[in-house]
Structure formats: structure tokens, C-alpha cells
Design an enzyme around this catalytic site. Structure first.
Site, PDB file in Angstrom:
ATOM      1  N   LYS A 116      39.303 -46.083  45.017  1.00  0.00           N
ATOM      2  CA  LYS A 116      39.432 -44.640  44.812  1.00  0.00           C
ATOM      3  C   LYS A 116      38.184 -44.176  44.067  1.00  0.00           C
ATOM      4  O   LYS A 116      38.032 -44.446  42.872  1.00  0.00           O
ATOM      5  CB  LYS A 116      40.675 -44.280  43.995  1.00  0.00           C
ATOM      6  N   GLU A 153      35.594 -51.084  32.335  1.00  0.00           N
ATOM      7  CA  GLU A 153      34.288 -50.748  31.738  1.00  0.00           C
ATOM      8  C   GLU A 153      34.399 -49.307  31.260  1.00  0.00           C
ATOM      9  O   GLU A 153      34.529 -48.395  32.070  1.00  0.00           O
ATOM     10  CB  GLU A 153      33.174 -50.843  32.792  1.00  0.00           C
ATOM     11  N   CYS A 190      26.972 -44.465  30.032  1.00  0.00           N
ATOM     12  CA  CYS A 190      27.823 -45.083  29.005  1.00  0.00           C
ATOM     13  C   CYS A 190      26.991 -45.862  27.994  1.00  0.00           C
ATOM     14  O   CYS A 190      27.459 -46.125  26.896  1.00  0.00           O
ATOM     15  CB  CYS A 190      28.858 -45.975  29.666  1.00  0.00           C
ATOM     16  N   GLU A 231      31.763 -39.661  22.048  1.00  0.00           N
ATOM     17  CA  GLU A 231      30.753 -39.778  23.090  1.00  0.00           C
ATOM     18  C   GLU A 231      30.327 -38.367  23.519  1.00  0.00           C
ATOM     19  O   GLU A 231      31.177 -37.496  23.694  1.00  0.00           O
ATOM     20  CB  GLU A 231      31.403 -40.512  24.267  1.00  0.00           C
TER      21      GLU A 231
HETATM   22  P1  NAD Z   1      37.430 -40.547  33.913  1.00  0.00           P
HETATM   23  O1  NAD Z   1      38.090 -41.684  33.252  1.00  0.00           O
HETATM   24  O2  NAD Z   1      38.056 -39.219  33.826  1.00  0.00           O
HETATM   25  O3  NAD Z   1      37.233 -40.824  35.475  1.00  0.00           O
HETATM   26  C1  NAD Z   1      36.795 -42.061  35.963  1.00  0.00           C
HETATM   27  C2  NAD Z   1      37.571 -42.373  37.210  1.00  0.00           C
HETATM   28  O4  NAD Z   1      38.953 -42.481  36.882  1.00  0.00           O
HETATM   29  C3  NAD Z   1      37.471 -41.310  38.309  1.00  0.00           C
HETATM   30  O5  NAD Z   1      37.445 -41.953  39.570  1.00  0.00           O
HETATM   31  C4  NAD Z   1      38.773 -40.552  38.149  1.00  0.00           C
HETATM   32  O6  NAD Z   1      39.212 -39.947  39.346  1.00  0.00           O
HETATM   33  C5  NAD Z   1      39.704 -41.676  37.762  1.00  0.00           C
HETATM   34  N1  NAD Z   1      40.934 -41.282  37.088  1.00  0.00           N
HETATM   35  C6  NAD Z   1      41.107 -40.325  36.142  1.00  0.00           C
HETATM   36  N2  NAD Z   1      42.410 -40.278  35.779  1.00  0.00           N
HETATM   37  C7  NAD Z   1      43.069 -41.239  36.511  1.00  0.00           C
HETATM   38  C8  NAD Z   1      44.414 -41.682  36.590  1.00  0.00           C
HETATM   39  N3  NAD Z   1      45.379 -41.148  35.838  1.00  0.00           N
HETATM   40  N4  NAD Z   1      44.713 -42.674  37.454  1.00  0.00           N
HETATM   41  C9  NAD Z   1      43.759 -43.236  38.219  1.00  0.00           C
HETATM   42  N5  NAD Z   1      42.454 -42.848  38.192  1.00  0.00           N
HETATM   43  C10 NAD Z   1      42.130 -41.862  37.334  1.00  0.00           C
HETATM   44  O7  NAD Z   1      35.972 -40.588  33.339  1.00  0.00           O
HETATM   45  P2  NAD Z   1      34.821 -39.543  33.500  1.00  0.00           P
HETATM   46  O8  NAD Z   1      34.906 -38.673  32.315  1.00  0.00           O
HETATM   47  O9  NAD Z   1      34.816 -38.948  34.854  1.00  0.00           O
HETATM   48  O10 NAD Z   1      33.568 -40.561  33.419  1.00  0.00           O
HETATM   49  C11 NAD Z   1      32.797 -40.720  32.327  1.00  0.00           C
HETATM   50  C12 NAD Z   1      33.260 -41.890  31.487  1.00  0.00           C
HETATM   51  O11 NAD Z   1      33.013 -43.117  32.137  1.00  0.00           O
HETATM   52  C13 NAD Z   1      32.486 -41.977  30.199  1.00  0.00           C
HETATM   53  O12 NAD Z   1      33.351 -42.189  29.117  1.00  0.00           O
HETATM   54  C14 NAD Z   1      31.571 -43.179  30.382  1.00  0.00           C
HETATM   55  O13 NAD Z   1      31.146 -43.767  29.226  1.00  0.00           O
HETATM   56  C15 NAD Z   1      32.385 -44.034  31.264  1.00  0.00           C
HETATM   57  N6  NAD Z   1      31.536 -44.950  32.012  1.00  0.00           N
HETATM   58  C16 NAD Z   1      31.516 -46.260  31.653  1.00  0.00           C
HETATM   59  C17 NAD Z   1      30.703 -47.169  32.311  1.00  0.00           C
HETATM   60  C18 NAD Z   1      30.700 -48.623  31.936  1.00  0.00           C
HETATM   61  O14 NAD Z   1      30.261 -49.450  32.695  1.00  0.00           O
HETATM   62  N7  NAD Z   1      31.176 -48.985  30.771  1.00  0.00           N
HETATM   63  C19 NAD Z   1      29.906 -46.737  33.369  1.00  0.00           C
HETATM   64  C20 NAD Z   1      29.933 -45.387  33.724  1.00  0.00           C
HETATM   65  C21 NAD Z   1      30.768 -44.504  33.037  1.00  0.00           C
END
Ligand code: NAD
Length: 476
Positions: free
Chosen positions: A168, A244, A278, A379
Site C-alpha cells: 500500500k 522505520e 527522517c 520532528e
Molecule cells: P504516515 O505514517 O502518516 O504515513 C506513512 C504511510 O502510512 C502512508 O503510506 C500512509 O498511507 C500510511 N498510513 C497512515 N495511517 C495508516 C493506517 N492507519 N493504517 C495503515 N497505513 C497507514 O507518515 P507521513 O507523515 O506521511 O510520513 C512522514 C514520516 O515518515 C516521518 O515521520 C518520517 O520521519 C518517516 N519516515 C521514516 C523513514 C525511515 O526510514 N525511518 C523514511 C521516510 C519517512
């Protein structure tokens, strides 16, 4: 969506729109999948698992190598698509496509090195044999900030191990995921092995991913809040879990560091992907003896950055992902200002020169930052560099470690002893030592504490998709 070897609409027929964050234009309409589609995709992955997991690792490596070559052939198209859908400058998109392809090549090579052990026993008439086998169907959830590399970092090791998968992708960047799927399909991945469900409401799909017993592993990249929620649900189903998550990286400039080199490094790192990384530095700890030169160089560098549509030549900083992201940055900067921070550069939205329909925030420097400010703890995920001046070298590691996050940290020093002591004492998974890019397909990437569980990349990245099985063999 891609289920069982076919491009399909959502069972409900619903759709959602995808936007260009630089212009606000609608660039595509995608199927809005739900739990019904997720279940169909899991069924396809489950049915394909027996045959795919039994293929020779050499055959899987060959398919991955072809996918790597195709990513190279299509690199320019992929980079243009990424800039249009995600916003980062074209040069950065090209770099990400190369980085993403490198995971595919790395795990193609690692596939042929999946092996077991022949082990002794305390009984002279017994031997042990271990083999490593794929965990089964993997559910993947990926973010929008690095929409191609975060996908290949999961997809390539899963396929190399012999797993089948359901993805997804983030609702902001499904087109990049679709383009990656097209490449793997052309490379010869059989029907049912890779499946993708796109959605604008991810929650029902996350529910199915973490409760369906056919799914044996969940791998997630995104925010700590959502990762914690999904990991808890997956834990209740006893699925293997890799998450992650977010970070809050300290960037330490020791008194013996070259302050100009450190400031150039900070500028290069902080404004990458408009700060939406991140591993982006969130607290720049600069020793007072180096602070004047550091701030002068950083101010000059930030002032020279050009912000705009990533398709335009010379643009170094693109838009943020959406309006909520700009509002979060605004709130953090206003909170810091109210609590005494100074803002020598930036500190406002950008709406002139054709930027009004996109989501732009000026590259910003904050000085006089203190630990009661939101930016010091939360963050930012935006183009803001907060500088904290310190005087006690013996305390700076404690300051750096004072966070629930544990993903990346950076150290600038010319003293090898200082570097090694800091490397050992910092409670973070990835440490850059006079280095702004401590990542590669060949090394493990991942965090501690609220930054997650598991590692991606390196040979460790393959272990996450393998189970170890033991046979005891009697010689009696
Ligand atoms: P998010 O958690 O809202 O979204 C990430 C993913 O999760 C998306 O595909 C979203 O559709 C999905 N998602 C959201 N709610 C969900 C649920 N209830 N069930 C299933 N899937 C769900 O994060 P964001 O704000 O879009 O992304 C940024 C975050 O990602 C930041 O905190 C960043 O640090 C982190 N990030 C971490 C890494 C790493 O490798 N550690 C890499 C990139 C981004």
C-alpha cells in the site's frame, strides 16, 4: 491497482486524485481501494507463494538484475515523474532513482548468498542442519518522501528471499509505486508475486494487513504514531514486524571541527527534500568557539538557496507535501520566535513568483534555540535549521541523546578519539562522522527506540525476510 498479475480498479469503483505539490494541479486519478481489495491482493500473494518461494535464488536474482537494468533505462522518466508527484528538485529525483536501483542490484547479488549451516551436537551420533526460508506473504506500507527508494529497499529483499507481497503506497505518491511495479512486471516477476492496493484512506487496509493470518510479516516506513499502532496490531497477530519511523537527529560541531565545512554539510543535509527526510538534522549543537563562523557560513548558504518548482533549473529546494506540512513548520517557527529564537533567514511561507498554488516555505535558520521550544523536541519535516550553542563538551552527548528518537546523528570533529567516543555513546542507529550521507544499499539503515525496529539494506536487510529452520539428524 495491481492484483494477481492484472491492473484493476477498486472493487467499489471509488477513485481519488493525485496532486503536483508545486502547482496544486491534479496529475492523475487512482483507484481508492479498501479492505475488500486488500483481501483479494493477500489471497493472490498467498496463492503465488508456494511456487515463487521454490524458485532457485539464481532465477530470482536474474529477475532482480533485469529490474535493476530497466530502472537504469527508465531513470530519466522515473525522475521526472517523482519531481511532478513528490516535488523534490529533478537533480535530487535522479539521485534517488539511482539509490533506489542500487537496492535492487544489491539484493539481486545477496539472493544467491542465502545459505544455512552444518552444526555439531553434544551427541556424537547427531548432526544439525539449518536452512533459511522466506517468511511468507509480506504486507508493505511506504511513505511519500522517498517514494521509490523506500519501496525498493523493501521489495528487492522480499523478492530475493522468495516472499510474495502486497503493497500500500502513500496516498500522495501512488504513481511512483505504479512505475516501479511496471518495471518489475517487465523484468518477469510472475503473476500474484507482487500486488499493490492504492487508497486514500489507509486505515481499513492497515487493519486487514495486520489481522489476516496469511500475512506473515509487516514492513512499514512512516511516522512513529502510525508505526506504533500497526506494530501493536501486527504483534497481536504474531506477524514479524519491521518499522522505520521518525527521527530527531542531533548534529554536533565540536570545538576542533572546521566550522565552515560543518556549516556546508549542515546546509547540504538540512534542505535535502525540503527537510522532509527522517535523517534530517533537527538540532544543530555548535560549540560557542565555532559558532560565529558556523552561523555566518550557514546563513550565506541558506540565503543562496533557490526555492521553487523542482522542474526548473537551479532550484535547490522544492515544495512541502501539502498545506498541513507547511502549517506544521509555521507553528514550530512561531513557537520558537515567541520563546526567544532569532530568525536571521527565512521564517515565512513563499507565495510570490507563481508559488501561491503550491506548498512552499522559505529555507529558515533559527538561532538561540532552547529546549523548551517545540522544534527542539518534535520532528519538523520542513526546511528549518535550529542552532543551539553549547559550551560544555562533556555534556553535548547527553544533550544529543535527550530524545525518544534514535535514527540518525552527525558529528563534526578532526580528532579521531572524539569521533570514536561520540560514535559509541550516541544512541542512534546511523552516525555520520564528518559525513552528510551515511547511507548506502550495502549498509544497514534503521533506528532505535521511537525510530523503529529492524534494519533495511546491507545483508541484515535480507535477514528481515527469512526464517531459520533447524533439522536434527540422527546417525544411529
Ligand atoms: P504516515 O505514517 O502518516 O504515513 C506513512 C504511510 O502510512 C502512508 O503510506 C500512509 O498511507 C500510511 N498510513 C497512515 N495511517 C495508516 C493506517 N492507519 N493504517 C495503515 N497505513 C497507514 O507518515 P507521513 O507523515 O506521511 O510520513 C512522514 C514520516 O515518515 C516521518 O515521520 C518520517 O520521519 C518517516 N519516515 C521514516 C523513514 C525511515 O526510514 N525511518 C523514511 C521516510 C519517512
Amino acid at each position: 491497482m495491481f492484483i494477481n498479475g492484472e491492473w484493476v480498479d477498486a472493487a467499489s469503483g471509488s477513485t481519488f486524485e493525485v496532486f503536483n505539490p508545486a502547482t496544486g494541479d491534479v496529475i492523475a486519478t487512482m483507484p481508492a481501494g479498501d479492505s475488500v481489495d486488500a483481501e483479494r491482493a493477500i489471497a493472490a500473494a498467498d496463492a503465488a507463494f508456494g511456487e515463487w518461494s521454490a524458485t532457485s535464488p539464481y532465477a530470482r536474482a536474474d529477475i532482480l538484475m533485469r529490474a535493476w537494468q530497466l530502472m537504469g533505462d527508465h531513470a530519466e522518466d522515473l525522475a521526472h515523474l517523482m519531481t511532478t508527484e513528490q516535488g523534490k528538485p529533478l537533480k535530487a529525483s535522479r539521485f534517488e532513482v539511482g539509490y533506489a536501483a542500487d537496492f535492487v542490484r544489491w539484493f539481486a547479488e545477496e539472493a544467491r548468498r542465502i545459505s544455512g549451516e552444518w552444526l555439531p551436537s553434544s551427541r556424537s551420533d547427531q548432526r544439525f542442519l539449518t536452512v533459511r526460508q522466506p517468511v511468507g506473504v509480506v504486507a508493505m506500507v511506504t511513505p511519500w518522501n522517498y517514494p521509490i527508494s523506500m519501496l525498493t529497499r523493501k521489495m528487492a529483499p522480499a523478492l530475493a528471499a522468495g516472499c510474495t507481497m502486497v503493497l500500500k503506497p502513500a496516498e500522495a505518491t501512488p504513481l511512483c509505486a505504479k512505475a516501479v511495479f511496471e518495471i518489475f512486471i517487465e523484468a518477469g516477476v510472475p503473476a500474484g508475486v507482487i500486488n499493490m492496493v492504492t487508497a486514500c484512506d489507509p486505515a481499513p487496509i492497515g487493519e486487514v494487513f495486520t489481522s489476516d493470518q496469511r500475512v506473515r510479516k509487516l514492513t512499514f516506513t512512516g511516522s512513529t504514531a502510525v508505526g506504533r499502532l500497526l506494530a501493536a496490531k501486527a504483534g497481536a497477530s504474531l506477524q514479524r514486524v519491521s518499522v522505520e519511523l521518525g527521527g530527531h537527529a542531533p548534529f554536533i560541531v565540536y570545538p576542533d571541527a572546521d566550522p565552515e565545512m560543518a556549516a556546508k554539510g549542515a546546509a547540504a543535509l538540512k534542505f535535502l527534500n525540503s527537510g522532509q527526510a527522517c535523517i534530517s538534522p533537527n538540532r544543530l549543537y555548535v560549540h560557542e568557539s565555532a559558532s560565529a563562523a558556523f552561523i555566518e557560513t550557514l546563513t550565506a548558504r541558506i540565503s543562496r538557496l533557490s526555492t521553487g518548482n523542482g522542474m526548473n533549473d537551479g532550484v535547490g529546494v522544492g515544495p512541502l507535501v501539502n498545506d498541513a506540512a507547511v502549517a506544521k513548520v509555521e507553528a514550530q517557527v512561531e513557537d520558537a520566535r515567541a520563546k526567544g529564537a532569532e530568525v536571521p533567514v527565512g521564517g515565512h511561507r513563499l507565495v510570490d513568483d507563481g508559488l501561491a498554488n503550491g506548498f512552499f516555505y522559505a529555507p529558515t535558520l533559527l538561532t538561540r534555540v532552547t529546549d523548551d521550544m517545540t522544534v527542539y523536541r518534535e520532528e519538523t519535516f520542513g526546511p528549518v535549521a535550529p542552532v543551539v550553542i553549547y559550551d560544555d563538551v562533556d555534556q553535548v552527548i547527553n544533550l544529543a541523546n535527550d530524545t525518544h528518537y534514535g535514527l540518525a546523528a552527525y558529528v563534526y570533529t578532526q580528532d579521531l578519539r572524539t569521533a570514536i567516543k561520540a560514535f559509541e555513546a550516541l544512541r542512534f542507529g546511523i552516525i555520520g562522522i564528518n559525513d552528510v550521507n551515511p547511507t548506502s544499499a550495502s549498509v544497514p539503515f534503521g533506528g532505535m527506540a521511537d525510530s523503529g525496529i529492524g534494519r533495511e539494506g546491507g545483508h541484515q536487510g535480507l535477514d528481515e525476510y527469512l526464517e531459520t529452520k533447524t533439522a536434527g539428524i540422527s546417525l544411529r
